[in-house]
Scaffold this active site. Sequence first.
Site, PDB file in Angstrom:
ATOM      1  N   HIS A  98     -27.108  -6.110 -27.595  1.00 46.70           N
ATOM      2  CA  HIS A  98     -26.021  -7.102 -27.567  1.00 46.70           C
ATOM      3  C   HIS A  98     -26.414  -8.471 -28.104  1.00 46.70           C
ATOM      4  O   HIS A  98     -25.556  -9.339 -28.275  1.00 46.70           O
ATOM      5  CB  HIS A  98     -25.477  -7.244 -26.137  1.00 46.70           C
ATOM      6  CG  HIS A  98     -23.972  -7.294 -26.100  1.00 46.70           C
ATOM      7  ND1 HIS A  98     -23.242  -6.999 -24.959  1.00 46.70           N
ATOM      8  CD2 HIS A  98     -23.074  -7.628 -27.051  1.00 46.70           C
ATOM      9  CE1 HIS A  98     -21.950  -7.151 -25.215  1.00 46.70           C
ATOM     10  NE2 HIS A  98     -21.810  -7.528 -26.482  1.00 46.70           N
ATOM     11  N   ASP A 121     -18.428  -5.939 -20.106  1.00 42.16           N
ATOM     12  CA  ASP A 121     -19.866  -5.759 -19.871  1.00 42.16           C
ATOM     13  C   ASP A 121     -20.128  -5.731 -18.365  1.00 42.16           C
ATOM     14  O   ASP A 121     -19.389  -6.361 -17.593  1.00 42.16           O
ATOM     15  CB  ASP A 121     -20.600  -6.965 -20.496  1.00 42.16           C
ATOM     16  CG  ASP A 121     -22.064  -6.696 -20.852  1.00 42.16           C
ATOM     17  OD1 ASP A 121     -22.520  -7.223 -21.876  1.00 42.16           O
ATOM     18  OD2 ASP A 121     -22.739  -5.956 -20.096  1.00 42.16           O
ATOM     19  N   HIS A 123     -22.824  -7.041 -17.432  1.00 43.27           N
ATOM     20  CA  HIS A 123     -23.657  -8.248 -17.434  1.00 43.27           C
ATOM     21  C   HIS A 123     -22.965  -9.399 -18.150  1.00 43.27           C
ATOM     22  O   HIS A 123     -22.128  -9.182 -19.018  1.00 43.27           O
ATOM     23  CB  HIS A 123     -24.993  -7.951 -18.135  1.00 43.27           C
ATOM     24  CG  HIS A 123     -25.672  -6.725 -17.648  1.00 43.27           C
ATOM     25  ND1 HIS A 123     -25.532  -5.487 -18.260  1.00 43.27           N
ATOM     26  CD2 HIS A 123     -26.484  -6.507 -16.579  1.00 43.27           C
ATOM     27  CE1 HIS A 123     -26.254  -4.585 -17.602  1.00 43.27           C
ATOM     28  NE2 HIS A 123     -26.833  -5.161 -16.576  1.00 43.27           N
ATOM     29  N   ASP A 125     -24.634 -11.772 -19.995  1.00 40.72           N
ATOM     30  CA  ASP A 125     -25.310 -12.048 -21.285  1.00 40.72           C
ATOM     31  C   ASP A 125     -25.243 -13.530 -21.639  1.00 40.72           C
ATOM     32  O   ASP A 125     -25.055 -13.882 -22.812  1.00 40.72           O
ATOM     33  CB  ASP A 125     -24.694 -11.196 -22.405  1.00 40.72           C
ATOM     34  CG  ASP A 125     -24.916  -9.709 -22.175  1.00 40.72           C
ATOM     35  OD1 ASP A 125     -24.540  -8.924 -23.080  1.00 40.72           O
ATOM     36  OD2 ASP A 125     -25.446  -9.331 -21.121  1.00 40.72           O
ATOM     37  N   HIS A 138     -30.984 -10.092 -25.585  1.00 37.16           N
ATOM     38  CA  HIS A 138     -29.678  -9.428 -25.401  1.00 37.16           C
ATOM     39  C   HIS A 138     -28.994  -9.910 -24.127  1.00 37.16           C
ATOM     40  O   HIS A 138     -27.807  -9.647 -23.932  1.00 37.16           O
ATOM     41  CB  HIS A 138     -29.796  -7.896 -25.433  1.00 37.16           C
ATOM     42  CG  HIS A 138     -30.404  -7.271 -24.213  1.00 37.16           C
ATOM     43  ND1 HIS A 138     -30.184  -5.954 -23.890  1.00 37.16           N
ATOM     44  CD2 HIS A 138     -31.244  -7.763 -23.264  1.00 37.16           C
ATOM     45  CE1 HIS A 138     -30.846  -5.663 -22.770  1.00 37.16           C
ATOM     46  NE2 HIS A 138     -31.500  -6.733 -22.381  1.00 37.16           N
ATOM     47  N   ASP A 225     -19.729  -3.766 -24.412  1.00 38.45           N
ATOM     48  CA  ASP A 225     -21.039  -3.204 -24.061  1.00 38.45           C
ATOM     49  C   ASP A 225     -20.749  -1.929 -23.275  1.00 38.45           C
ATOM     50  O   ASP A 225     -20.079  -1.985 -22.249  1.00 38.45           O
ATOM     51  CB  ASP A 225     -21.777  -4.225 -23.185  1.00 38.45           C
ATOM     52  CG  ASP A 225     -23.186  -3.783 -22.805  1.00 38.45           C
ATOM     53  OD1 ASP A 225     -24.036  -4.666 -22.606  1.00 38.45           O
ATOM     54  OD2 ASP A 225     -23.430  -2.567 -22.713  1.00 38.45           O
ATOM     55  N   ASP A 227     -22.317  -0.377 -21.277  1.00 39.94           N
ATOM     56  CA  ASP A 227     -22.744  -0.349 -19.875  1.00 39.94           C
ATOM     57  C   ASP A 227     -21.717  -0.978 -18.939  1.00 39.94           C
ATOM     58  O   ASP A 227     -21.910  -1.017 -17.720  1.00 39.94           O
ATOM     59  CB  ASP A 227     -24.145  -0.951 -19.670  1.00 39.94           C
ATOM     60  CG  ASP A 227     -24.207  -2.464 -19.832  1.00 39.94           C
ATOM     61  OD1 ASP A 227     -25.285  -2.957 -20.205  1.00 39.94           O
ATOM     62  OD2 ASP A 227     -23.209  -3.170 -19.581  1.00 39.94           O
ATOM     63  N   GLU A 270     -25.082  -1.398 -27.273  1.00 42.89           N
ATOM     64  CA  GLU A 270     -25.990  -0.875 -26.249  1.00 42.89           C
ATOM     65  C   GLU A 270     -25.940   0.625 -26.030  1.00 42.89           C
ATOM     66  O   GLU A 270     -26.356   1.109 -24.990  1.00 42.89           O
ATOM     67  CB  GLU A 270     -25.822  -1.633 -24.914  1.00 42.89           C
ATOM     68  CG  GLU A 270     -26.066  -3.154 -25.023  1.00 42.89           C
ATOM     69  CD  GLU A 270     -27.546  -3.550 -25.082  1.00 42.89           C
ATOM     70  OE1 GLU A 270     -28.407  -2.653 -25.040  1.00 42.89           O
ATOM     71  OE2 GLU A 270     -27.834  -4.768 -25.177  1.00 42.89           O
TER      72      GLU A 270
HETATM   73  N1  LIG Z   1     -29.334 -10.462 -17.126  1.00 45.49           N
HETATM   74  C1  LIG Z   1     -30.305  -9.514 -17.580  1.00 45.49           C
HETATM   75  C2  LIG Z   1     -31.262 -10.168 -18.544  1.00 45.49           C
HETATM   76  O1  LIG Z   1     -32.263  -9.541 -18.904  1.00 45.49           O
HETATM   77  O2  LIG Z   1     -30.994 -11.338 -18.936  1.00 45.49           O
HETATM   78  C3  LIG Z   1     -31.067  -8.966 -16.385  1.00 45.49           C
HETATM   79  N2  LIG Z   1     -31.271  -7.545 -16.675  1.00 45.49           N
HETATM   80  C4  LIG Z   1     -30.888  -6.626 -15.610  1.00 45.49           C
HETATM   81  C5  LIG Z   1     -31.555  -6.951 -14.302  1.00 45.49           C
HETATM   82  C6  LIG Z   1     -32.600  -5.895 -13.962  1.00 45.49           C
HETATM   83  C7  LIG Z   1     -33.140  -6.138 -12.575  1.00 45.49           C
HETATM   84  C8  LIG Z   1     -32.041  -6.227 -11.558  1.00 45.49           C
HETATM   85  C9  LIG Z   1     -31.021  -7.287 -11.980  1.00 45.49           C
HETATM   86  N3  LIG Z   1     -30.540  -7.015 -13.291  1.00 45.49           N
HETATM   87  C10 LIG Z   1     -30.475  -7.119 -17.825  1.00 45.49           C
HETATM   88  C11 LIG Z   1     -29.592  -8.277 -18.152  1.00 45.49           C
HETATM   89  C12 LIG Z   1     -29.291  -8.336 -19.642  1.00 45.49           C
HETATM   90  C13 LIG Z   1     -28.383  -7.187 -20.061  1.00 45.49           C
HETATM   91  C14 LIG Z   1     -28.009  -7.250 -21.519  1.00 45.49           C
HETATM   92  B1  LIG Z   1     -26.790  -6.287 -21.906  1.00 45.49           B
HETATM   93  O3  LIG Z   1     -26.503  -6.392 -23.306  1.00 45.49           O
HETATM   94  O4  LIG Z   1     -27.087  -4.921 -21.537  1.00 45.49           O
HETATM   95  O5  LIG Z   1     -25.602  -6.693 -21.193  1.00 45.49           O
HETATM   96 MN   LIG Z   2     -24.653  -4.933 -20.270  1.00 39.16          MN
HETATM   97 MN   LIG Z   3     -24.238  -6.790 -23.010  1.00 38.17          MN
END
Ligand SMILES: N[C@@]1(C(=O)O)CN(C[C@@H]2CCCCN2)C[C@@H]1CCC[B-](O)(O)O
Ligand SMILES: [Mn+2]
Ligand SMILES: [Mn+2]
Length: 301
Positions: A98, A121, A123, A125, A138, A225, A227, A270
């Site tokens: 993403h 999504d 998330h 992002d 991402h 996304d 997910d 994704e």
């Molecule tokens: N906010 C996140 C980041 O890494 O910044 C944290 N992480 C997930 C995290 C894992 C541990 C438990 C809490 N959640 C993924 C997310 C980005 C997703 C990107 B997408 O494109 O898939 O939406």
């Molecule tokens: Mn996501």
């Molecule tokens: Mn995303």
Amino acid sequence: KTVAIVGCPFSGGQPKAGVDKGPIHLVEAGLVNQLEGLGWKVKFDGHHLFEDINAQDDPPIGILKNPRLVSRVTQSVANVVGDHIKNGELPVTLGGDHSLAMGTISGSLSHHPNTCVVWVDAHADINSIETTESGNIHGMPLSFLLGIGSSVPEFDWVKALLRTDSLVYIGLRDVDAGEKAILRQHNIKAFSMHEVDRYGIGKVVEMALDHVNPNRDRPIHLSFDVDALDPSVAPSTGTPVRGGLTFREGHYICEAIYETGLLVAMDLMEVNPSLADSVSVEQTVAVGCSLLRSALGETLL
Ligand SMILES: N[C@@]1(C(=O)O)CN(C[C@@H]2CCCCN2)C[C@@H]1CCC[B-](O)(O)O
Ligand SMILES: [Mn+2]
Ligand SMILES: [Mn+2]
């Protein structure tokens, strides 16, 4: 009307191998013929080839990983998407992770400055350089597009042209603490899975569009996304989160946005075909193609 498929085999915004193979699986599943079957003229001249940068030439900035690679790739995507829109085509960008949306949405804004963004999504992002805990870009594209947090020279090409009141989320259920603070601080509208449960998807989409597009006169960029969907629906993705959108809720969003007649660009992000067994991969890819068809006019009746 012409759809331009922008295949972006890119995984640099996150650590899991395989998401760069998403585009090839979506196209191999017959996406071009499926869209032609809806009456679209489809332009697809092959997937984009993004040269890598070897690691020693792209050290982290702070904890941001692959910053120069992500910047270069997303900047090229911005130009490609912008050119397709300028040619009067509807770009459909296939990810890839993403972080690519930094490019696609920049491309939309370059031609339609009043574009509103519907971000579907699990998330947000929207992590800034200060709030990201993973350093995976991402999870950050919207902070760059909105100009939130400090900037780094490598990303100066991203003009913070998206306004916080032009963004709305559907499907959130895994938002970091730093992101929750950003959403609150900037009054960014978000319909989480809680709101989907409370109001139903029809009302949620109506309220989301009322927020960013009250007169239904602004171009819409849909960034989807996979997910956002429940993992039982789209299992083959890098950061699955339980309690997601049903198959129909995902499709309703796409159908309703098509009905506005305002869609100018779409991202399908994704899909990672290396994270599940072949049946689950095929299911995820088929759902991706189906969502795209719904966003481009496929109806049930
Ligand atoms: N906010 C996140 C980041 O890494 O910044 C944290 N992480 C997930 C995290 C894992 C541990 C438990 C809490 N959640 C993924 C997310 C980005 C997703 C990107 B997408 O494109 O898939 O939406
Ligand atoms: Mn996501
Ligand atoms: Mn995303």
